[in-house]
Design a protein around this motif. Structure first.
Motif, PDB file in Angstrom:
ATOM      1  N   THR A   1      36.961  37.144  45.705  1.00 50.19           N
ATOM      2  CA  THR A   1      38.253  37.443  45.088  1.00 50.19           C
ATOM      3  C   THR A   1      38.765  38.804  45.541  1.00 50.19           C
ATOM      4  OG1 THR A   1      37.740  36.081  43.169  1.00 50.19           O
ATOM      5  CG2 THR A   1      39.457  37.736  42.883  1.00 50.19           C
ATOM      6  N   ASP A   2      37.890  39.806  45.552  1.00 48.35           N
ATOM      7  CA  ASP A   2      38.292  41.139  46.005  1.00 48.35           C
ATOM      8  C   ASP A   2      38.763  41.117  47.450  1.00 48.35           C
ATOM      9  OD1 ASP A   2      37.617  42.100  43.512  1.00 48.35           O
ATOM     10  OD2 ASP A   2      35.726  43.005  44.163  1.00 48.35           O
ATOM     11  N   HIS A   3      38.054  40.388  48.286  1.00 51.62           N
ATOM     12  CA  HIS A   3      38.437  40.304  49.700  1.00 51.62           C
ATOM     13  C   HIS A   3      39.810  39.638  49.845  1.00 51.62           C
ATOM     14  CE1 HIS A   3      37.972  40.128  54.021  1.00 51.62           C
ATOM     15  NE2 HIS A   3      38.345  38.866  53.970  1.00 51.62           N
TER      16      HIS A   3
ATOM     17  N   ARG B   1      31.674  35.295  43.610  1.00 52.96           N
ATOM     18  CA  ARG B   1      33.084  35.053  43.248  1.00 52.96           C
ATOM     19  C   ARG B   1      33.883  36.352  43.248  1.00 52.96           C
ATOM     20  NH1 ARG B   1      31.410  32.740  38.592  1.00 52.96           N
ATOM     21  NH2 ARG B   1      30.445  30.781  39.094  1.00 52.96           N
ATOM     22  N   ARG B   2      33.313  37.411  42.668  1.00 49.62           N
ATOM     23  CA  ARG B   2      34.009  38.703  42.624  1.00 49.62           C
ATOM     24  C   ARG B   2      34.236  39.250  44.034  1.00 49.62           C
ATOM     25  NH1 ARG B   2      30.640  39.532  38.198  1.00 49.62           N
ATOM     26  NH2 ARG B   2      29.129  40.646  39.483  1.00 49.62           N
ATOM     27  N   THR B   3      33.221  39.145  44.874  1.00 57.08           N
ATOM     28  CA  THR B   3      33.339  39.634  46.250  1.00 57.08           C
ATOM     29  C   THR B   3      34.421  38.881  47.007  1.00 57.08           C
ATOM     30  OG1 THR B   3      31.012  40.281  46.268  1.00 57.08           O
ATOM     31  CG2 THR B   3      32.075  39.990  48.413  1.00 57.08           C
TER      32      THR B   3
ATOM     33  N   THR C   1      24.286  35.831  40.491  1.00 59.29           N
ATOM     34  CA  THR C   1      24.562  35.794  41.935  1.00 59.29           C
ATOM     35  C   THR C   1      25.869  35.072  42.213  1.00 59.29           C
ATOM     36  OG1 THR C   1      22.183  35.812  42.380  1.00 59.29           O
ATOM     37  CG2 THR C   1      23.619  35.120  44.183  1.00 59.29           C
ATOM     38  N   ARG C   2      26.104  33.952  41.512  1.00 57.12           N
ATOM     39  CA  ARG C   2      27.379  33.224  41.668  1.00 57.12           C
ATOM     40  C   ARG C   2      28.548  34.104  41.267  1.00 57.12           C
ATOM     41  NH1 ARG C   2      24.602  28.583  39.528  1.00 57.12           N
ATOM     42  NH2 ARG C   2      25.386  29.094  37.465  1.00 57.12           N
ATOM     43  N   ALA C   3      28.417  34.791  40.143  1.00 58.87           N
ATOM     44  CA  ALA C   3      29.498  35.646  39.654  1.00 58.87           C
ATOM     45  C   ALA C   3      29.802  36.760  40.660  1.00 58.87           C
ATOM     46  CB  ALA C   3      29.136  36.226  38.293  1.00 58.87           C
ATOM     47  N   GLN C   4      28.761  37.360  41.222  1.00 66.06           N
ATOM     48  CA  GLN C   4      28.964  38.419  42.219  1.00 66.06           C
ATOM     49  C   GLN C   4      29.642  37.865  43.463  1.00 66.06           C
ATOM     50  OE1 GLN C   4      28.603  41.762  42.070  1.00 66.06           O
ATOM     51  NE2 GLN C   4      29.558  41.747  44.072  1.00 66.06           N
TER      52      GLN C   4
ATOM     53  N   ARG D   1      42.194  39.385  47.563  1.00 60.76           N
ATOM     54  CA  ARG D   1      43.236  40.245  46.977  1.00 60.76           C
ATOM     55  C   ARG D   1      43.640  41.371  47.924  1.00 60.76           C
ATOM     56  NH1 ARG D   1      41.478  39.767  40.969  1.00 60.76           N
ATOM     57  NH2 ARG D   1      42.764  37.958  40.453  1.00 60.76           N
TER      58      ARG D   1
END
Length: 51
Positions: free
Chosen positions: A17-19, A13-15, A8-11, A21
């Motif tokens: 970061t994507d936003h 972070r990815r969300t 859940t933490r990794a998701q 970027r």
């Protein structure tokens, strides 16, 4: 974040970061349009007091 499992933490972070970027400029800065209000109040005398 430490209260949730690693996947859940990794998701999250990815969300995030994507936003960010998606708003990144060529020079690497990130600018987001936003508005915020900071409201503070103090009731130091009872209602109906004369100041």
């Amino acid at each position: 974040m430490e209260q949730v499992e690693e996947p859940t933490r990794a998701q999250a972070r990815r969300t995030l970061t994507d936003h960010l970027r998606a708003h990144e400029a060529a020079d690497g800065t990130v600018r987001l349009l936003s508005t915020s209000w900071l409201v503070a109040a103090d009731r130091s005398m009872p209602p109906g007091g004369d100041g």
